[in-house]
Design an enzyme around this catalytic site. Structure first.
Site, PDB file in Angstrom:
ATOM      1  N   THR A   1       0.829  -1.212   0.000  1.00  0.00           N
ATOM      2  CA  THR A   1       0.000   0.000   0.000  1.00  0.00           C
ATOM      3  C   THR A   1       0.860   1.257   0.000  1.00  0.00           C
ATOM      4  O   THR A   1       0.584   2.210  -0.730  1.00  0.00           O
ATOM      5  CB  THR A   1      -0.960  -0.002   1.205  1.00  0.00           C
ATOM      6  OG1 THR A   1      -1.727  -1.216   1.179  1.00  0.00           O
ATOM      7  CG2 THR A   1      -1.911   1.175   1.154  1.00  0.00           C
ATOM      8  N   CYS A   2       1.918   1.262   0.799  1.00  0.00           N
ATOM      9  CA  CYS A   2       2.807   2.431   0.871  1.00  0.00           C
ATOM     10  C   CYS A   2       3.527   2.639  -0.461  1.00  0.00           C
ATOM     11  O   CYS A   2       3.713   3.779  -0.912  1.00  0.00           O
ATOM     12  CB  CYS A   2       3.818   2.264   1.997  1.00  0.00           C
ATOM     13  SG  CYS A   2       3.052   2.069   3.625  1.00  0.00           S
ATOM     14  N   SER A   3       3.912   1.563  -1.083  1.00  0.00           N
ATOM     15  CA  SER A   3       4.580   1.625  -2.376  1.00  0.00           C
ATOM     16  C   SER A   3       3.640   2.193  -3.438  1.00  0.00           C
ATOM     17  O   SER A   3       4.004   3.104  -4.191  1.00  0.00           O
ATOM     18  CB  SER A   3       5.056   0.217  -2.768  1.00  0.00           C
ATOM     19  OG  SER A   3       5.693   0.231  -4.010  1.00  0.00           O
TER      20      SER A   3
END
Length: 170
Positions: free
Chosen positions: A60-62
Site C-alpha cells: 500500500t505504501c509503495s
C-alpha cells in the site's frame, strides 16, 4: 485524547493528537536518501505535500508513493512533495532506484521517530511506525489539508488530496 485508526480492523491508538487544518505544522528535520538533513523550513514559500506511511516496503505504501510521484506531473514548480516513513535512508534509496521514483523525496524518521511523535502519528505497538496520513502545508507553514486514513492498510482518497493540491498550486 489521542487520535485512533485501525490496522486490519483492530483499533490502534496513536501517541497524540494529529495536527489539523488551520494549525501551524510542527517543523521537522528528517534524513534524505543522501543522508542530508531536510527541514520543513527549507521549503518556506512552497506548497508542501507530505505523505506519511508506515513502511515504503509494504504494497500500500509503495502504491501510494508511486501514485503521488506520477501525479506531481500535474502540479506546478511551487509544489514540493515528501514521503515520510521510519525506513532507513538506505532502504528508501534502494526502493526509489528500483521503482524509478524521482519527484517524491523520501525522508526517513528512523532517528527516534521525532516527526511521527510530534505529529501524533506514532504507533508504539505493534508497528513502531507511523499511521498513514497526508498533509498539505502552505508556504507559511499552515496545514491547509489533513487526511488521516482510518484504516492503515488502505490507500488515501487521492482525488480529495489532488483536488486540494491543484486548488492551491494555481
Amino acid at each position: 485524547m489521542a487520535d485512533s485508526v485501525t490496522l486490519k480492523g483492530n483499533p490502534i491508538t496513536l501517541n497524540g493528537n494529529v495536527p489539523d487544518a488551520g494549525q501551524t505544522a510542527p517543523d521537522f528535520t528528517l534524513t534524505a536518501n543522501d543522508l542530508s538533513s531536510v527541514s520543513l523550513s527549507d521549503t518556506t514559500g512552497k506548497i508542501r505535500l507530505i505523505s506519511v506511511v508506515p513502511s515504503i516496503d509494504t504494497p500500500t505504501c509503495s502504491i501510494e508513493t508511486k501514485r503521488f510521484n506520477q501525479e506531481l506531473d500535474n502540479t506546478g514548480d511551487n509544489v514540493v512533495a515528501y514521503t515520510v516513513s521510519v525506513d532507513t535512508p538506505f532502504a528508501q534509496k534502494r526502493w526509489c532506484g528500483a521503482e524509478g521514483v524521482e519527484k517524491m523525496q523520501l525522508l526517513s524518521d528512523y532517528k527516534g521517530q521525532k516527526f511521527s511523535k510530534n505529529y501524533g502519528l506514532y504507533i508504539e505497538s505493534p508497528l513502531g511506525a507511523s499511521a498513514r496520513c497526508v498533509f498539505i502545508i502552505d508556504g507559511d507553514g499552515k496545514i491547509i489539508y489533513r487526511q488521516l486514513v482510518p484504516e492503515i492498510t488502505q490507500e488515501p482518497d487521492y482525488q480529495e488530496v489532488l483536488s486540494k493540491l491543484q486548488e492551491l498550486a494555481v
